[in-house]
Scaffold this active site. Structure first.
Site, PDB file in Angstrom:
ATOM      1  N   TYR A 138       0.845  -1.197   0.000  1.00  0.00           N
ATOM      2  CA  TYR A 138       0.000   0.000   0.000  1.00  0.00           C
ATOM      3  C   TYR A 138       0.886   1.254   0.000  1.00  0.00           C
ATOM      4  CZ  TYR A 138      -3.965  -3.062   0.970  1.00  0.00           C
ATOM      5  OH  TYR A 138      -4.933  -4.031   0.883  1.00  0.00           O
ATOM      6  N   ASN A 161     -12.613   0.031  -5.640  1.00  0.00           N
ATOM      7  CA  ASN A 161     -12.282  -0.137  -7.055  1.00  0.00           C
ATOM      8  C   ASN A 161     -13.511  -0.657  -7.804  1.00  0.00           C
ATOM      9  OD1 ASN A 161     -11.263  -0.850  -9.561  1.00  0.00           O
ATOM     10  ND2 ASN A 161      -9.820  -2.366  -8.787  1.00  0.00           N
ATOM     11  N   CYS A 169      -6.352  -4.450  -8.237  1.00  0.00           N
ATOM     12  CA  CYS A 169      -6.136  -4.057  -6.841  1.00  0.00           C
ATOM     13  C   CYS A 169      -5.753  -5.270  -5.985  1.00  0.00           C
ATOM     14  CB  CYS A 169      -7.354  -3.342  -6.279  1.00  0.00           C
ATOM     15  SG  CYS A 169      -8.882  -4.280  -6.385  1.00  0.00           S
ATOM     16  N   HIS A 170      -5.994  -6.483  -6.489  1.00  0.00           N
ATOM     17  CA  HIS A 170      -5.603  -7.679  -5.736  1.00  0.00           C
ATOM     18  C   HIS A 170      -4.086  -7.797  -5.618  1.00  0.00           C
ATOM     19  CE1 HIS A 170      -5.779  -8.972  -9.989  1.00  0.00           C
ATOM     20  NE2 HIS A 170      -4.767  -9.781  -9.672  1.00  0.00           N
ATOM     21  N   GLU A 196      -1.789 -16.074 -10.627  1.00  0.00           N
ATOM     22  CA  GLU A 196      -0.738 -15.281 -11.274  1.00  0.00           C
ATOM     23  C   GLU A 196       0.659 -15.766 -10.918  1.00  0.00           C
ATOM     24  OE1 GLU A 196      -1.420 -11.110 -10.721  1.00  0.00           O
ATOM     25  OE2 GLU A 196      -3.397 -11.189 -11.645  1.00  0.00           O
TER      26      GLU A 196
END
Length: 198
Positions: A138, A161, A169-170, A196
């Site tokens: 963050y 979001n 945003c993950h 991912e």
């Protein structure tokens, strides 16, 4: 006159209803009355609601956000002319399916950011720069968005979001590497980051 006489079964079967709906969608689009089109998509993180204006994808919502409430909010904030019109969302649905199948790392969709403003919009603009398979804290996102001390505001921007998954945003985590909050819930965030990382 009875209901059966007014609405014969042959005119109210699902196939006929579907054809009538398609005619309505086509007419609304032709007349410029289809301001917000939507559809749903089943994914490994649950059913996602996808909504788009003529400018682009405007909203992606998780089940836990209550799809009906999201559509009502879009009617308030964008236009009351909201209609289930899957064809407008076909490119988004295809790219999301490719992403969840591991074949897409970057979304190439027009996006409508009208639901975000100010610093939140600056945060959302930065998020696609966090590469597939990578994360940022963050604090790193706050610095990249131009306000290094606005760590909590980054959390709020991520939590609100309007385009989760597509605007990643993950990929924003706590400084200690723990997940932190997520609009889709911790399990969804874990699923996306694990996908991912594979």
């Amino acid at each position: 006159m009875t209901t059966e006489e007014l609405f014969p079964a042959s005119e109210t079967d699902p196939e006929t209803t579907g054809r009538l709906h398609e005619r309505l969608v086509t007419a609304a689009a032709r007349e410029g009355l289809l301001d917000v089109a939507y559809r749903t998509l089943d994914t490994p993180v649950g059913t996602l609601l996808l909504a788009a204006t003529e400018q682009g994808l405007v909203r992606v919502a998780y089940d836990r956000e209550d799809h009906d409430a999201v559509l009502s909010r879009l009617a308030e904030l964008v236009s009351p002319r909201v209609l289930r019109a899957p064809a407008r969302l076909d490119p988004a649905a295809r790219q999301l399916a490719e992403y969840f199948a591991g074949g897409r790392r970057l979304f190439e969709l027009p996006l409508d950011f009208r639901l975000a403003r100010g610093f939140r919009l600056a945060v959302l603009a930065h998020l696609p720069a966090i590469g597939y398979g990578h994360t940022e804290s963050y604090a790193q996102v706050a610095a990249a968005a131009g306000s290094p001390r606005a760590v909590r505001a980054v959390g709020t921007a991520c939590a609100t979001n309007p385009l989760p998954v597509v605007v990643p945003c993950h990929r924003v985590v706590r400084s200690d590497g723990s997940y932190g909050g997520y609009v889709g819930g911790e399990d969804a965030k874990r699923t996306l980051l694990t996908l991912e990382a594979a």
